[in-house]
Write an enzyme that holds these catalytic residues in place. Structure first.
Site, PDB file in Angstrom:
ATOM      1  N   CYS A   2      -3.488   5.828 -16.382  1.00  0.00           N
ATOM      2  CA  CYS A   2      -3.536   6.339 -17.697  1.00  0.00           C
ATOM      3  C   CYS A   2      -4.395   7.966 -17.586  1.00  0.00           C
ATOM      4  O   CYS A   2      -5.181   7.980 -16.454  1.00  0.00           O
ATOM      5  CB  CYS A   2      -4.462   5.905 -18.882  1.00  0.00           C
ATOM      6  SG  CYS A   2      -3.590   4.123 -19.203  1.00  0.00           S
ATOM      7  N   ARG A  27       0.177  11.163 -11.787  1.00  0.00           N
ATOM      8  CA  ARG A  27      -0.381  10.026 -11.841  1.00  0.00           C
ATOM      9  C   ARG A  27       0.519   8.705 -12.344  1.00  0.00           C
ATOM     10  O   ARG A  27       0.208   7.730 -12.186  1.00  0.00           O
ATOM     11  CB  ARG A  27      -1.692  10.031 -12.728  1.00  0.00           C
ATOM     12  CG  ARG A  27      -2.874  10.925 -12.265  1.00  0.00           C
ATOM     13  CD  ARG A  27      -3.794  11.190 -13.164  1.00  0.00           C
ATOM     14  NE  ARG A  27      -4.530   9.789 -13.617  1.00  0.00           N
ATOM     15  CZ  ARG A  27      -5.297   8.977 -12.961  1.00  0.00           C
ATOM     16  NH1 ARG A  27      -5.894   9.689 -12.086  1.00  0.00           N
ATOM     17  NH2 ARG A  27      -6.041   8.023 -13.382  1.00  0.00           N
ATOM     18  N   TRP A  75      -0.243   4.332 -18.943  1.00  0.00           N
ATOM     19  CA  TRP A  75       0.384   3.584 -17.721  1.00  0.00           C
ATOM     20  C   TRP A  75       0.106   2.070 -18.337  1.00  0.00           C
ATOM     21  O   TRP A  75      -1.081   1.498 -18.234  1.00  0.00           O
ATOM     22  CB  TRP A  75      -0.279   3.849 -16.797  1.00  0.00           C
ATOM     23  CG  TRP A  75      -0.041   2.849 -15.305  1.00  0.00           C
ATOM     24  CD1 TRP A  75      -0.886   1.615 -14.988  1.00  0.00           C
ATOM     25  CD2 TRP A  75       0.946   2.649 -14.498  1.00  0.00           C
ATOM     26  NE1 TRP A  75      -0.205   1.067 -14.045  1.00  0.00           N
ATOM     27  CE2 TRP A  75       0.826   1.625 -13.858  1.00  0.00           C
ATOM     28  CE3 TRP A  75       2.355   3.550 -14.097  1.00  0.00           C
ATOM     29  CZ2 TRP A  75       1.591   1.291 -12.698  1.00  0.00           C
ATOM     30  CZ3 TRP A  75       3.046   3.207 -13.239  1.00  0.00           C
ATOM     31  CH2 TRP A  75       2.893   2.168 -12.381  1.00  0.00           C
ATOM     32  N   ASN A  99      -8.930   4.898 -21.356  1.00  0.00           N
ATOM     33  CA  ASN A  99      -8.439   4.490 -20.050  1.00  0.00           C
ATOM     34  C   ASN A  99      -9.266   3.507 -19.409  1.00  0.00           C
ATOM     35  O   ASN A  99     -10.492   3.301 -19.761  1.00  0.00           O
ATOM     36  CB  ASN A  99      -8.581   5.685 -18.874  1.00  0.00           C
ATOM     37  CG  ASN A  99      -7.708   6.884 -19.118  1.00  0.00           C
ATOM     38  OD1 ASN A  99      -6.765   6.555 -19.926  1.00  0.00           O
ATOM     39  ND2 ASN A  99      -7.752   7.982 -17.907  1.00  0.00           N
ATOM     40  N   GLY A 100      -8.497   2.514 -18.973  1.00  0.00           N
ATOM     41  CA  GLY A 100      -9.342   1.567 -18.239  1.00  0.00           C
ATOM     42  C   GLY A 100      -8.723   0.064 -18.690  1.00  0.00           C
ATOM     43  O   GLY A 100      -7.706  -0.077 -19.416  1.00  0.00           O
ATOM     44  N   GLU A 485       2.672  -4.950   9.430  1.00  0.00           N
ATOM     45  CA  GLU A 485       2.445  -3.850   8.509  1.00  0.00           C
ATOM     46  C   GLU A 485       2.017  -2.568   9.126  1.00  0.00           C
ATOM     47  O   GLU A 485       2.478  -1.595   8.694  1.00  0.00           O
ATOM     48  CB  GLU A 485       1.632  -4.372   7.495  1.00  0.00           C
ATOM     49  CG  GLU A 485       1.176  -3.424   6.442  1.00  0.00           C
ATOM     50  CD  GLU A 485       2.210  -2.865   5.585  1.00  0.00           C
ATOM     51  OE1 GLU A 485       3.112  -2.979   5.472  1.00  0.00           O
ATOM     52  OE2 GLU A 485       1.714  -1.747   4.830  1.00  0.00           O
ATOM     53  N   LYS A 489       3.935   0.715   9.152  1.00  0.00           N
ATOM     54  CA  LYS A 489       3.444   2.263   8.576  1.00  0.00           C
ATOM     55  C   LYS A 489       3.267   3.186   9.501  1.00  0.00           C
ATOM     56  O   LYS A 489       3.804   4.380   9.118  1.00  0.00           O
ATOM     57  CB  LYS A 489       1.872   1.925   8.194  1.00  0.00           C
ATOM     58  CG  LYS A 489       1.292   1.111   6.904  1.00  0.00           C
ATOM     59  CD  LYS A 489       1.583   2.079   5.812  1.00  0.00           C
ATOM     60  CE  LYS A 489       2.873   1.323   5.167  1.00  0.00           C
ATOM     61  NZ  LYS A 489       3.131   0.592   4.480  1.00  0.00           N
ATOM     62  N   GLU A 492       6.980   4.552   9.575  1.00  0.00           N
ATOM     63  CA  GLU A 492       7.451   5.227   8.385  1.00  0.00           C
ATOM     64  C   GLU A 492       6.937   6.686   8.442  1.00  0.00           C
ATOM     65  O   GLU A 492       7.678   7.603   7.986  1.00  0.00           O
ATOM     66  CB  GLU A 492       6.840   4.448   7.204  1.00  0.00           C
ATOM     67  CG  GLU A 492       7.583   3.329   6.738  1.00  0.00           C
ATOM     68  CD  GLU A 492       6.975   2.653   5.204  1.00  0.00           C
ATOM     69  OE1 GLU A 492       5.782   2.365   5.596  1.00  0.00           O
ATOM     70  OE2 GLU A 492       7.442   2.640   4.424  1.00  0.00           O
ATOM     71  N   HIS A 508       6.434 -14.503  25.848  1.00  0.00           N
ATOM     72  CA  HIS A 508       7.842 -14.959  25.572  1.00  0.00           C
ATOM     73  C   HIS A 508       9.042 -13.682  25.577  1.00  0.00           C
ATOM     74  O   HIS A 508      10.076 -13.787  25.053  1.00  0.00           O
ATOM     75  CB  HIS A 508       8.055 -15.551  24.335  1.00  0.00           C
ATOM     76  CG  HIS A 508       7.298 -17.125  24.424  1.00  0.00           C
ATOM     77  ND1 HIS A 508       7.660 -18.150  25.227  1.00  0.00           N
ATOM     78  CD2 HIS A 508       6.222 -17.332  23.958  1.00  0.00           C
ATOM     79  CE1 HIS A 508       6.610 -18.966  25.089  1.00  0.00           C
ATOM     80  NE2 HIS A 508       5.592 -18.595  24.349  1.00  0.00           N
ATOM     81  N   LYS A 607      11.053   5.648  -2.489  1.00  0.00           N
ATOM     82  CA  LYS A 607       9.904   4.840  -3.181  1.00  0.00           C
ATOM     83  C   LYS A 607      10.311   3.359  -3.710  1.00  0.00           C
ATOM     84  O   LYS A 607       9.577   2.465  -3.496  1.00  0.00           O
ATOM     85  CB  LYS A 607       9.038   5.633  -4.096  1.00  0.00           C
ATOM     86  CG  LYS A 607       7.765   4.968  -4.636  1.00  0.00           C
ATOM     87  CD  LYS A 607       6.524   4.918  -3.330  1.00  0.00           C
ATOM     88  CE  LYS A 607       5.615   3.984  -3.825  1.00  0.00           C
ATOM     89  NZ  LYS A 607       4.740   3.782  -2.584  1.00  0.00           N
TER      90      LYS A 607
HETATM   91  C1  F6R Z   1       6.968   0.600   2.896  1.00  0.00           C
HETATM   92  C2  F6R Z   1       7.322   0.162   1.413  1.00  0.00           C
HETATM   93  C3  F6R Z   1       8.308  -0.710   1.300  1.00  0.00           C
HETATM   94  C4  F6R Z   1       8.521  -1.777  -0.007  1.00  0.00           C
HETATM   95  C5  F6R Z   1       9.807  -2.135  -0.139  1.00  0.00           C
HETATM   96  C6  F6R Z   1       9.981  -3.240  -1.347  1.00  0.00           C
HETATM   97  O1  F6R Z   1       5.743   1.212   2.812  1.00  0.00           O
HETATM   98  O2  F6R Z   1       6.475   0.303   0.342  1.00  0.00           O
HETATM   99  O3  F6R Z   1       8.539  -1.581   2.479  1.00  0.00           O
HETATM  100  O4  F6R Z   1       7.600  -2.526   0.004  1.00  0.00           O
HETATM  101  O5  F6R Z   1      10.907  -1.140  -0.092  1.00  0.00           O
HETATM  102  O6  F6R Z   1       9.523  -2.262  -2.390  1.00  0.00           O
HETATM  103  P1  F6R Z   1       8.974  -3.228  -3.740  1.00  0.00           P
HETATM  104  O7  F6R Z   1       7.705  -3.681  -3.018  1.00  0.00           O
HETATM  105  O8  F6R Z   1       9.112  -2.157  -4.715  1.00  0.00           O
HETATM  106  O9  F6R Z   1       9.956  -4.245  -3.959  1.00  0.00           O
END
Ligand code: F6R
Length: 612
Positions: A2, A27, A75, A99-100, A485, A489, A492, A508, A607
């Protein structure tokens, strides 16, 4: 997240409010509204769902203006993102934007309803408006006094801005654990949840502190501390350009979001965790009948990418704390096989966006086969949350960096809470056991904040390791998914190839890769597999591999082998993923930043992946 903007001065303020809200768009939000005190002495409120363009259109069609007002982008956290839930809210004489999260809003709402008050929205904020109005009706002679009395009853986080609907002459603000700044330029007073909203109008800001309230009139700011005593807060000059203001001075959104994690974890825990009772309460889940959990035989997580790794960690936790068998499936695989699911299966789609096509399809398949579903999701009213039987929201707020950071760590927090919740309900964890875990979880934000101060070592690694072609990440137990992970990262955002492997699997196959050119990141904090992973260090070193080691503070034994040691505090095993992932994020970030890639919007990535 928010956003709030407010104004009192002598210009027609619709422009300040609407443009301020636009500057908070980054945001993320799903509805918006403004309230302006007009020259006729009343307040006009206009609210719309969806993007700000709808609010602008509504405003253009029926304009109104005045010299005092407030605006809000919402939000959704309580209630759907529809117009009636958008802020500002009005109850009786009182107009509020907030907000909050008000943790005890349900209890307060029940009491207010008993007193005959009626509610128009599902929000926690409307409760605040009623409480202030009630205080005015029952003795408060000033709006400030009414706000102070009302906020004493409220538990949770808030930044609120309030004005009287029938006498809009002043704004009163209050803050607790939610940011709020005030700016003054001559007689004009500006209010914002975030500096960028009003940066074109002023560069001098007062940051309110927790418990502060303030009364704002033309040319006058009066601030009071939590005890109600007048105080002076320092004025700070902000020299950021508008873009760095959005990033709050951080070079990239990703770095800002990494640093936000302690706060977002607190938000995710807020109102759900009772350390005293050693228990977790997620609130009602409409589609899950009482007693159904007793029949539960198995849990199946379905997820993609980063969320899949979070689900893998949840498996370790849930099986450990509740002894319910857990499977974790890549949604894209699950949906095209013939999975064994029945009405005693709980399917948990783990998804930050709630829109990922594969996860959605996997969830629908599980439902068709009779499973109950609880979505773990960051976006209110996303498709998954609408279709699932129950929802647990991660309160990470909108994530702008494409590579997930805070959305991931809040998923880990939900995994831990789910473990305690199930463990208590199934009698595997007792009160003391639950309390111990929740105490450790409660300490995470503070511990994590301390870790985030360390920067120099990451820059040093970036300088020394950014020209390599490939990295290997090794982890074991609940740190194996963190190794994966960490590798994800790095891939990516730096475009360096990286592979996350179960440490016990190294001999292995991947051991063939090791030579002096391959950096190996080994996650080896003190835990039940420490000795096992230690032998991997020796094996890598014997083959001249370059070792970046993530270890518990003060572990000198690893130093003999490591080229670089990155330390995490000594925490219980189930907390280690939450802290080691921060190291993974910073490592990837600094290498990518050193290479100069587009950290926030890496090539080829989106995203939200709404196609197969
Ligand atoms: C990588 C990332 C992606 C998502 C994936 C699934 O940093 O964020 O690997 O995790 O595309 O997306 P969601 O979590 O929105 O289902």
């Amino acid at each position: 997240m928010c956003g709030i903007v407010g104004y009192v001065g002598n210009r027609a303020c619709s422009e300040v409010l609407l443009s301020g809200l636009s500057r908070l768009e980054y945001r993320g939000y799903d509805s918006a509204g403004i309230a302006i005190g007009t020259s006729s002495g009343d307040v006009v409120i206009r609210r719309t769902e969806g993007k700000l363009a709808s609010l602008f259109t509504a405003f253009r069609e029926e304009p109104f203006d005045g010299t005092i007002g407030l605006g809000h982008t919402r939000w959704a956290t309580h209630g759907r993102p529809v117009e009636r839930n958008a802020h500002p809210h009005r109850a009786g004489r009182v107009v509020v934007a907030h907000n909050g999260i008000i943790e005890n809003y349900a209890v307060l709402k029940r009491e207010l309803i008993k007193e005959g008050r009626t509610f128009e929205s599902e929000t926690d904020t409307e409760v605040v408006a009623h409480l202030i109005d009630h205080a005015l009706e029952s003795g408060s002679t000033t709006l400030h006094d009414a706000v102070r009395r009302a906020m004493k009853l409220v538990e949770g986080s808030y930044a609120i801005v309030v004005m009287l609907g029938d006498k809009p002459e002043e704004l009163v603000v209050a803050r607790n654990a939610s940011p709020m700044v005030l700016g003054q330029e001559g007689d004009e007073i500006f209010i914002a949840s975030d500096v960028p909203a009003v940066l074109p109008y002023t560069r001098d800001f007062i940051y309110l502190e927790d418990g502060d309230t303030a009364v704002l009139k033309v040319g006058d700011i009066a601030i009071f501390d939590a005890a109600g005593e007048p105080v002076t807060r320092q004025v700070k000059r902000i020299n950021w350009d508008p873009i760095s203001a959005e990033k709050q001075g951080y070079k990239h959104f990703m770095l800002k979001e990494i640093h936000e994690q302690p706060e977002r974890i607190t938000d995710t825990l807020r109102g759900r965790v009772s350390v005293d009772r050693g228990d977790v309460d997620f609130g009602p889940m409409e589609g899950i009948e009482d007693g159904w959990l007793d029949t539960l035989e198995r849990i199946v997580f379905v997820a993609c990418g980063t969320s899949y790794y979070a689900a893998q960690i949840a498996k370790y936790i849930i099986e450990d704390f509740s002894r319910v068998p857990v499977d974790v499936e890549l949604a894209s695989e699950f949906r095209y096989r013939n999975p064994i699911i029945n009405e005693r299966t709980l399917c948990v789609p783990m998804s930050q966006s709630g829109e990922t096509a594969d996860t959605l399809a996997a969830m629908r398949l599980a439902m068709e086969l009779g499973a109950k579903t609880i979505a773990v999701c960051n976006v209110v009213e996303s498709t998954m949350t609408r279709e699932a039987d129950g929802v647990i929201y991660t309160h990470a707020g909108p994530e702008i960096g494409v590579a997930s950071t805070k959305a991931f760590s809040t998923q880990l927090v939900v995994g831990l809470m789910l473990g305690v919740w199930l463990g208590r309900r199934r009698g595997v964890l007792d009160e003391e056991g639950g309390r111990e875990i929740l105490e450790a979880l409660r300490d995470v934000p503070q511990t994590m904040s301390k870790m985030l101060h360390e920067k120099a070592i990451y820059k040093h690694i970036a300088y020394n390791f950014s020209d390599v072609n490939s990295f290997l990440y090794l982890g074991r137990g609940n740190l194996y998914p963190i190794a994966a992970e960490g590798a994800l990262k790095l891939k990516e955002i730096s475009y360096i190839h990286a592979e996350g492997y179960a440490a016990g699997e190294m001999k292995h196959g991947p051991i063939a890769l090791i030579d002096e050119s391959l950096p190996v990141v080994v996650l080896i904090p003190k835990n039940r597999v420490y000795e096992k992973v230690f032998s991997n260090l020796e094996e890598v070193k014997a083959r001249q591999g370059r070792l970046i080691v993530v270890a518990t503070e003060g572990d000198d034994d690893v130093r003999e082998f490591a080229d670089v040691v990155l330390e995490i505090p000594d925490v219980p095993e189930y907390i280690q993923p939450l802290l080691t992932v921060v190291v993974m994020q910073l490592l990837a970030y600094h290498i990518a930043d050193f290479k100069g890639t587009d950290v926030d919007q890496p090539r080829n990535l989106a995203k939200s992946v709404t196609v197969e």
